[in-house]
Design a protein around this motif. Structure first.
Motif, PDB file in Angstrom:
ATOM      1  N   PHE A   7       0.617  -9.513  -9.011  1.00  0.00           N
ATOM      2  CA  PHE A   7       1.765  -9.085  -8.196  1.00  0.00           C
ATOM      3  C   PHE A   7       2.114  -7.614  -8.435  1.00  0.00           C
ATOM      4  CE2 PHE A   7       1.956 -13.648  -7.980  1.00  0.00           C
ATOM      5  CZ  PHE A   7       2.275 -13.858  -6.646  1.00  0.00           C
ATOM      6  N   ARG A   8       1.871  -7.132  -9.659  1.00  0.00           N
ATOM      7  CA  ARG A   8       2.046  -5.694  -9.913  1.00  0.00           C
ATOM      8  C   ARG A   8       1.048  -4.894  -9.082  1.00  0.00           C
ATOM      9  NH1 ARG A   8       3.226  -7.014 -15.233  1.00  0.00           N
ATOM     10  NH2 ARG A   8       1.036  -6.873 -15.854  1.00  0.00           N
ATOM     11  N   ARG A   9      -0.193  -5.370  -9.055  1.00  0.00           N
ATOM     12  CA  ARG A   9      -1.226  -4.667  -8.276  1.00  0.00           C
ATOM     13  C   ARG A   9      -0.902  -4.718  -6.779  1.00  0.00           C
ATOM     14  NH1 ARG A   9      -6.207  -7.098  -8.749  1.00  0.00           N
ATOM     15  NH2 ARG A   9      -5.431  -8.823  -9.987  1.00  0.00           N
ATOM     16  N   TRP A  10      -0.288  -5.815  -6.331  1.00  0.00           N
ATOM     17  CA  TRP A  10       0.132  -5.907  -4.919  1.00  0.00           C
ATOM     18  C   TRP A  10       1.161  -4.820  -4.596  1.00  0.00           C
ATOM     19  CZ3 TRP A  10       3.945 -10.081  -2.743  1.00  0.00           C
ATOM     20  CH2 TRP A  10       4.076  -9.905  -1.355  1.00  0.00           C
ATOM     21  N   MET A  11       2.144  -4.661  -5.477  1.00  0.00           N
ATOM     22  CA  MET A  11       3.179  -3.647  -5.233  1.00  0.00           C
ATOM     23  C   MET A  11       2.590  -2.233  -5.280  1.00  0.00           C
ATOM     24  SD  MET A  11       6.034  -5.179  -4.548  1.00  0.00           S
ATOM     25  CE  MET A  11       4.980  -6.311  -3.624  1.00  0.00           C
ATOM     26  N   THR A  12       1.644  -1.996  -6.204  1.00  0.00           N
ATOM     27  CA  THR A  12       0.995  -0.682  -6.306  1.00  0.00           C
ATOM     28  C   THR A  12       0.163  -0.384  -5.062  1.00  0.00           C
ATOM     29  OG1 THR A  12       0.906  -0.937  -8.709  1.00  0.00           O
ATOM     30  CG2 THR A  12      -0.519   0.733  -7.763  1.00  0.00           C
ATOM     31  N   ALA A  13      -0.570  -1.402  -4.584  1.00  0.00           N
ATOM     32  CA  ALA A  13      -1.389  -1.236  -3.371  1.00  0.00           C
ATOM     33  C   ALA A  13      -0.500  -1.005  -2.149  1.00  0.00           C
ATOM     34  CB  ALA A  13      -2.268  -2.472  -3.159  1.00  0.00           C
ATOM     35  N   THR A  14       0.642  -1.675  -2.105  1.00  0.00           N
ATOM     36  CA  THR A  14       1.589  -1.466  -0.999  1.00  0.00           C
ATOM     37  C   THR A  14       2.121  -0.037  -1.027  1.00  0.00           C
ATOM     38  OG1 THR A  14       2.245  -3.797  -1.030  1.00  0.00           O
ATOM     39  CG2 THR A  14       3.735  -2.269   0.077  1.00  0.00           C
ATOM     40  N   ALA A  15       2.477   0.437  -2.216  1.00  0.00           N
ATOM     41  CA  ALA A  15       2.999   1.799  -2.348  1.00  0.00           C
ATOM     42  C   ALA A  15       1.962   2.823  -1.871  1.00  0.00           C
ATOM     43  CB  ALA A  15       3.384   2.073  -3.800  1.00  0.00           C
ATOM     44  N   ALA A  16       0.699   2.609  -2.226  1.00  0.00           N
ATOM     45  CA  ALA A  16      -0.365   3.528  -1.805  1.00  0.00           C
ATOM     46  C   ALA A  16      -0.535   3.506  -0.294  1.00  0.00           C
ATOM     47  CB  ALA A  16      -1.673   3.143  -2.496  1.00  0.00           C
ATOM     48  N   SER A  17      -0.443   2.323   0.280  1.00  0.00           N
ATOM     49  CA  SER A  17      -0.590   2.166   1.725  1.00  0.00           C
ATOM     50  C   SER A  17       0.578   2.822   2.471  1.00  0.00           C
ATOM     51  CB  SER A  17      -0.681   0.676   2.060  1.00  0.00           C
ATOM     52  OG  SER A  17      -0.865   0.493   3.429  1.00  0.00           O
ATOM     53  N   HIS A  37      11.872   5.777   8.759  1.00  0.00           N
ATOM     54  CA  HIS A  37      11.353   4.528   8.184  1.00  0.00           C
ATOM     55  C   HIS A  37      10.257   4.803   7.151  1.00  0.00           C
ATOM     56  CE1 HIS A  37      10.776   0.233   7.927  1.00  0.00           C
ATOM     57  NE2 HIS A  37       9.504   0.340   8.253  1.00  0.00           N
ATOM     58  N   GLY A  38       9.338   5.706   7.489  1.00  0.00           N
ATOM     59  CA  GLY A  38       8.240   6.016   6.572  1.00  0.00           C
ATOM     60  C   GLY A  38       8.733   6.646   5.281  1.00  0.00           C
ATOM     61  N   SER A  39       9.592   7.659   5.409  1.00  0.00           N
ATOM     62  CA  SER A  39      10.074   8.359   4.207  1.00  0.00           C
ATOM     63  C   SER A  39      10.949   7.448   3.347  1.00  0.00           C
ATOM     64  CB  SER A  39      10.831   9.635   4.595  1.00  0.00           C
ATOM     65  OG  SER A  39      11.836   9.355   5.544  1.00  0.00           O
ATOM     66  N   ASN A  40      11.759   6.601   3.980  1.00  0.00           N
ATOM     67  CA  ASN A  40      12.591   5.655   3.227  1.00  0.00           C
ATOM     68  C   ASN A  40      11.744   4.688   2.412  1.00  0.00           C
ATOM     69  OD1 ASN A  40      15.159   6.507   3.805  1.00  0.00           O
ATOM     70  ND2 ASN A  40      15.463   5.117   5.521  1.00  0.00           N
ATOM     71  N   LEU A  41      10.746   4.088   3.063  1.00  0.00           N
ATOM     72  CA  LEU A  41       9.899   3.126   2.359  1.00  0.00           C
ATOM     73  C   LEU A  41       9.056   3.798   1.286  1.00  0.00           C
ATOM     74  CD1 LEU A  41       8.484   0.470   4.846  1.00  0.00           C
ATOM     75  CD2 LEU A  41      10.339   0.259   3.210  1.00  0.00           C
ATOM     76  N   GLN A  42       8.618   5.005   1.575  1.00  0.00           N
ATOM     77  CA  GLN A  42       7.833   5.771   0.603  1.00  0.00           C
ATOM     78  C   GLN A  42       8.654   5.966  -0.675  1.00  0.00           C
ATOM     79  OE1 GLN A  42       6.655   9.564   2.211  1.00  0.00           O
ATOM     80  NE2 GLN A  42       4.679   9.518   1.193  1.00  0.00           N
ATOM     81  N   ARG A  43       9.901   6.371  -0.502  1.00  0.00           N
ATOM     82  CA  ARG A  43      10.784   6.560  -1.659  1.00  0.00           C
ATOM     83  C   ARG A  43      10.982   5.250  -2.411  1.00  0.00           C
ATOM     84  NH1 ARG A  43      14.737   8.659   0.919  1.00  0.00           N
ATOM     85  NH2 ARG A  43      16.065   6.842   1.093  1.00  0.00           N
ATOM     86  N   GLY A  44      11.184   4.175  -1.651  1.00  0.00           N
ATOM     87  CA  GLY A  44      11.436   2.873  -2.271  1.00  0.00           C
ATOM     88  C   GLY A  44      10.262   2.349  -3.071  1.00  0.00           C
ATOM     89  N   PHE A  45       9.061   2.378  -2.480  1.00  0.00           N
ATOM     90  CA  PHE A  45       7.904   1.817  -3.182  1.00  0.00           C
ATOM     91  C   PHE A  45       7.412   2.723  -4.313  1.00  0.00           C
ATOM     92  CE2 PHE A  45       7.735  -1.251   0.296  1.00  0.00           C
ATOM     93  CZ  PHE A  45       7.444  -2.403  -0.421  1.00  0.00           C
ATOM     94  N   THR A  46       7.661   4.024  -4.208  1.00  0.00           N
ATOM     95  CA  THR A  46       7.374   4.920  -5.339  1.00  0.00           C
ATOM     96  C   THR A  46       8.254   4.528  -6.518  1.00  0.00           C
ATOM     97  OG1 THR A  46       6.761   6.727  -3.856  1.00  0.00           O
ATOM     98  CG2 THR A  46       7.351   7.338  -6.101  1.00  0.00           C
ATOM     99  N   LEU A 188       1.529  -3.721   6.686  1.00  0.00           N
ATOM    100  CA  LEU A 188       0.940  -2.986   5.558  1.00  0.00           C
ATOM    101  C   LEU A 188       1.121  -3.764   4.259  1.00  0.00           C
ATOM    102  CD1 LEU A 188       2.139   0.712   6.179  1.00  0.00           C
ATOM    103  CD2 LEU A 188      -0.061  -0.312   6.817  1.00  0.00           C
ATOM    104  N   LEU A 189       2.301  -4.355   4.093  1.00  0.00           N
ATOM    105  CA  LEU A 189       2.596  -5.161   2.902  1.00  0.00           C
ATOM    106  C   LEU A 189       1.610  -6.326   2.781  1.00  0.00           C
ATOM    107  CD1 LEU A 189       4.896  -5.726   0.630  1.00  0.00           C
ATOM    108  CD2 LEU A 189       5.785  -7.348   2.306  1.00  0.00           C
ATOM    109  N   ILE A 190       1.370  -7.011   3.891  1.00  0.00           N
ATOM    110  CA  ILE A 190       0.469  -8.169   3.884  1.00  0.00           C
ATOM    111  C   ILE A 190      -0.992  -7.730   3.747  1.00  0.00           C
ATOM    112  CG2 ILE A 190      -0.281 -10.218   5.161  1.00  0.00           C
ATOM    113  CD1 ILE A 190       2.655 -10.355   4.163  1.00  0.00           C
ATOM    114  N   ALA A 191      -1.358  -6.589   4.356  1.00  0.00           N
ATOM    115  CA  ALA A 191      -2.714  -6.063   4.209  1.00  0.00           C
ATOM    116  C   ALA A 191      -2.997  -5.700   2.747  1.00  0.00           C
ATOM    117  CB  ALA A 191      -2.923  -4.849   5.113  1.00  0.00           C
ATOM    118  N   ALA A 192      -1.995  -5.153   2.061  1.00  0.00           N
ATOM    119  CA  ALA A 192      -2.143  -4.814   0.639  1.00  0.00           C
ATOM    120  C   ALA A 192      -2.357  -6.081  -0.187  1.00  0.00           C
ATOM    121  CB  ALA A 192      -0.917  -4.047   0.144  1.00  0.00           C
ATOM    122  N   LEU A 193      -1.696  -7.150   0.193  1.00  0.00           N
ATOM    123  CA  LEU A 193      -1.865  -8.446  -0.484  1.00  0.00           C
ATOM    124  C   LEU A 193      -3.317  -8.928  -0.356  1.00  0.00           C
ATOM    125  CD1 LEU A 193      -0.513 -10.964  -1.830  1.00  0.00           C
ATOM    126  CD2 LEU A 193      -0.115 -11.818   0.490  1.00  0.00           C
ATOM    127  N   ALA A 194      -3.856  -8.834   0.856  1.00  0.00           N
ATOM    128  CA  ALA A 194      -5.251  -9.261   1.091  1.00  0.00           C
ATOM    129  C   ALA A 194      -6.225  -8.382   0.322  1.00  0.00           C
ATOM    130  CB  ALA A 194      -5.552  -9.238   2.585  1.00  0.00           C
TER     131      ALA A 194
END
Length: 199
Positions: A7-17, A37-46, A188-194
């Motif tokens: 699950f840590r790797r999922w969050m890291t992959a989502t952040a990269a995506s 939307h992009g900049s907000n999520l970028q800040r959040g997942f970083t 993107l979140l689900i693609a990172a999971l896959a």
């Protein structure tokens, strides 16, 4: 079985995506939202990846609950509470188990998606992230790859819809013809999971 590291790797992959796609998400948000939307999520997942490096919870539920809390506190607008609720409620549904099966995760994700529907008042067909998350959660019973395909299809299917919830709904018919940014970032979140699941 899926452990905390998965699950840590999922969050890291989502952040990269999200990093890679931030400009596209913001471009999608420009005609029908606040163009952030992009900049907000970028800040959040970083912030999520930084927090997980520091704290490193040792259960799947702990990882997702912490990630959700972090998104709520760092992402502005509606995205923070919606994504935060998705991850927190999924994490809480997983409980304190050190490992969870894919079936248990699929059931927990459905709990998270239901919580987002309750919070935002959106249903499938309203041109929101729900149009991606509901089919993805359903398809997760089959495989990560099936969930990714369902999510991508769901995001694309928002283009011809008229928004009935969220900021885009204020535009009425003018929201037709634009792919929903929240549905796109959810894909993107689900693609990172896959990707992390090797599918």
């Amino acid at each position: 079985m899926l452990d905390a590291d998965f699950f840590r790797r999922w969050m890291t992959a989502t952040a990269a995506s999200v990093d890679r796609e931030a400009e596209r998400l913001t471009a999608l948000d420009s005609p029908i939202g606040d163009a952030d939307h992009g900049s907000n999520l970028q800040r959040g997942f970083t912030a999520v990846t930084a927090t997980l490096e520091k704290e490193a919870p040792d259960t799947p539920g702990g990882v997702l609950t912490l990630a959700g809390r972090q998104l709520i506190s760092t992402v502005g607008g509606a995205s923070g509470p919606l994504y935060g609720t998705l991850l927190r409620r999924t994490g809480k549904a997983l409980g304190d188990a050190a490992e969870v099966s894919e079936a248990e995760f699929a059931a927990a994700l459905r709990t998270g998606v239901d919580a987002v529907m309750t919070l935002g008042g959106a249903a499938p067909g309203d041109k929101t992230m729900i149009d991606t998350l509901v089919p993805a959660a359903d398809a997760l019973d089959d495989s990560f790859a099936a969930a990714r395909a369902a999510a991508e299809q769901g995001a694309l299917a928002t283009t011809p819809l008229q928004a009935r919830k969220g900021r885009a709904s204020y535009l009425g018919e003018r929201s037709i013809g634009h792919q929903d940014p929240g549905a796109t970032s959810s894909a993107l979140l689900i693609a990172a999971l896959a990707e992390v699941g090797g599918e």
